[in-house]
Design a protein around this motif. Structure first.
Motif, PDB file in Angstrom:
ATOM      1  N   HIS A   1       0.843  -1.207   0.000  1.00 41.86           N
ATOM      2  CA  HIS A   1       0.000   0.000   0.000  1.00 41.86           C
ATOM      3  C   HIS A   1       0.877   1.255   0.000  1.00 41.86           C
ATOM      4  O   HIS A   1       0.586   2.230  -0.689  1.00 41.86           O
TER       5      HIS A   1
ATOM      6  N   SER B   1      -6.593   4.174  -6.615  1.00 44.08           N
ATOM      7  CA  SER B   1      -7.802   3.692  -5.958  1.00 44.08           C
ATOM      8  C   SER B   1      -8.148   2.269  -6.407  1.00 44.08           C
ATOM      9  O   SER B   1      -8.482   1.413  -5.584  1.00 44.08           O
ATOM     10  N   ARG B   2      -8.050   2.016  -7.725  1.00 46.35           N
ATOM     11  CA  ARG B   2      -8.340   0.662  -8.234  1.00 46.35           C
ATOM     12  C   ARG B   2      -7.323  -0.348  -7.684  1.00 46.35           C
ATOM     13  O   ARG B   2      -7.671  -1.491  -7.364  1.00 46.35           O
TER      14      ARG B   2
ATOM     15  N   TYR C   1      -5.685  -0.190  -4.807  1.00 42.89           N
ATOM     16  CA  TYR C   1      -6.007  -0.458  -3.402  1.00 42.89           C
ATOM     17  C   TYR C   1      -7.141  -1.475  -3.295  1.00 42.89           C
ATOM     18  O   TYR C   1      -7.116  -2.355  -2.420  1.00 42.89           O
ATOM     19  N   GLN C   2      -8.123  -1.377  -4.179  1.00 46.20           N
ATOM     20  CA  GLN C   2      -9.233  -2.340  -4.181  1.00 46.20           C
ATOM     21  C   GLN C   2      -8.725  -3.743  -4.493  1.00 46.20           C
ATOM     22  O   GLN C   2      -9.140  -4.729  -3.856  1.00 46.20           O
ATOM     23  N   ARG C   3      -7.828  -3.847  -5.459  1.00 44.66           N
ATOM     24  CA  ARG C   3      -7.256  -5.152  -5.799  1.00 44.66           C
ATOM     25  C   ARG C   3      -6.455  -5.721  -4.633  1.00 44.66           C
ATOM     26  O   ARG C   3      -6.509  -6.926  -4.354  1.00 44.66           O
TER      27      ARG C   3
ATOM     28  N   ARG D   1      -6.948  -5.107  -1.446  1.00 41.60           N
ATOM     29  CA  ARG D   1      -7.882  -5.556  -0.402  1.00 41.60           C
ATOM     30  C   ARG D   1      -8.430  -6.936  -0.715  1.00 41.60           C
ATOM     31  O   ARG D   1      -8.627  -7.769   0.175  1.00 41.60           O
ATOM     32  N   ALA D   2      -8.656  -7.199  -1.994  1.00 43.76           N
ATOM     33  CA  ALA D   2      -9.176  -8.504  -2.400  1.00 43.76           C
ATOM     34  C   ALA D   2      -8.151  -9.611  -2.194  1.00 43.76           C
ATOM     35  O   ALA D   2      -8.511 -10.783  -2.046  1.00 43.76           O
TER      36      ALA D   2
END
Length: 389
Positions: free
Chosen positions: A294, A312-313, A315-317, A319-320
């Motif tokens: 991160h 932002s995209r 960070y979403q990946r 988190r997954a």
């Protein structure tokens, strides 16, 4: 006049520390410290003693002293030896203007006060050890109490200050290994409160510039080695950059910028960062440089390699992928060089060279032996008797 039998405290008669003697030599600041460590209000203490809150307030200001018969009850209520309240021991009083809290606005006042009281005790323990052992000299440019003159004035710009400290400490341009151990070797006392201590859970990391620089690394970040290292570098930034703790967002941002440049210097990390988000590459860089993925994504955005939307995209990946191999936080316990050891090693050396013991330290500090062991990270050495039925 000899004290009566009722005046005497078990185990302290030889020192003449009767409740009457303690009342006569009562230190108001010690009551404040003990109350804050117990995270109790004046009203709480008053209820336990059977007096008014105003009376406890007067004890703490020195306007009056608790009666001798209240001393044992006060000690029991606050979990300290009776002699804790005697005046005369070295002390270093701290307030919020002398410490940097990472989460100042979200930290309740009582918890900040407890953390400061904890830091005061760390100072007292350090002072007691320094009477016997010479700790590493404070070699920290920008710190007013430094014992090694850097020969230069530190820049006020966070990134430049980080580069200057790296140069002064001879860290080169690569990854900073063993960050906490390096900080200790340059005279910065670092401590992680025991996980059972409320300071460990209630307050985020903080640092203070009082006397010797002190960094408290709380256990609520010990489950992630990369977050732990960034926090240590963040507090290091405060010590270098900020003589006064205002607790504002500007100082926090500056400490973050210092930490990012200190751990991942721009000129070194920029050529290595992917211009298109490659999570495998980021994970590899994370392990090499000792920072989180991160943090590296943020660094990419900060250095203009990616847009806010791409960050932002990403960070979403990430988190997954949490919990997957290579993207799971690792405990600090797996990295001994990132765990503070300075005070414990000083105690061990003082034990060998000067015959120091936990019991003797407890007597000098007027703490319980258990409290001394907690702050030193020293476990009970006596063998355990196990009965077989």
């Amino acid at each position: 006049m000899r004290p009566t039998k009722q005046d005497l405290i078990p185990g302290t008669e030889a020192r003449g520390t009767s409740p009457r003697a303690i009342s006569d030599g009562f230190d108001p600041a010690r009551l404040t410290q003990a109350r804050r460590l117990a995270e109790m209000t004046k009203k709480d203490v008053a209820a336990a003693l059977g007096v008014t809150s105003a009376a406890v307030g007067q004890y703490e200001t020195g306007a009056s002293r608790p009666r001798p018969e209240l001393i044992p009850r006060l000690s029991e209520t606050l979990g300290v030896p009776n002699t804790f309240f005697l005046a005369g021991r070295p002390a270093n009083r701290l307030d919020t203007s002398m410490a940097h809290f990472r989460s100042l606005r979200s930290t309740p006042k009582s918890q900040r006060e407890r953390a400061l009281a904890f830091a005061e005790q760390v100072w007292e323990l350090t002072y007691a050890l320094e009477l016997r052992i010479q700790l590493p000299l404070v070699d920290l440019p920008g710190f007013a109490g430094g014992e090694v003159h850097p020969g230069v004035d530190m820049p006020t710009d966070p990134a430049r200050a980080a580069r200057e400290l790296r140069r002064h400490w001879g860290l080169g341009d690569g990854p900073v290994t063993h960050l906490v151990r390096r900080m200790e070797s340059h005279g910065i006392v670092s401590v992680m409160p025991p996980s059972a201590d409320p300071s460990a859970a209630s307050v985020d990391a903080f640092s203070t510039r009082a006397a010797r620089p002190l960094v408290i690394l709380t256990a609520n970040r010990a489950d992630d080695i990369y977050r732990h290292r960034f926090t240590a570098a963040h507090e290091l930034g405060h010590l270098v950059l900020h003589g006064d703790a205002t607790g504002d967002s500007r100082q926090e941002k500056e400490a973050d910028a210092f930490a990012a440049e200190f751990l991942t210097p721009r000129d070194s990390i920029l050529p290595l960062l992917p211009k298109r988000m490659d999570l495998a590459r980021l994970a590899e860089l994370s392990r090499t440089w000792g920072v989180s993925t991160h943090s590296l994504v943020y660094r990419c955005r900060e250095l203009g390699l990616i847009s806010d939307a791409t960050a932002s995209r990403t960070y979403q990946r990430l988190r997954a992928l949490t919990g997957q191999l290579g993207f799971t936080p690792e405990s600090v316990s797996n990295y001994p060089a990132e765990t503070p050891t300075l005070l414990r090693q000083a105690f061990e050396l003082a034990t060998e060279e000067a015959g120091l013991s936990v019991a003797r330290l407890a007597h000098e500090l007027a703490w319980t032996p258990e409290r001394v062991r907690e702050l030193l990270g020293v476990h009970e050495q006596r063998p355990v008797l196990r009965l077989v039925q």
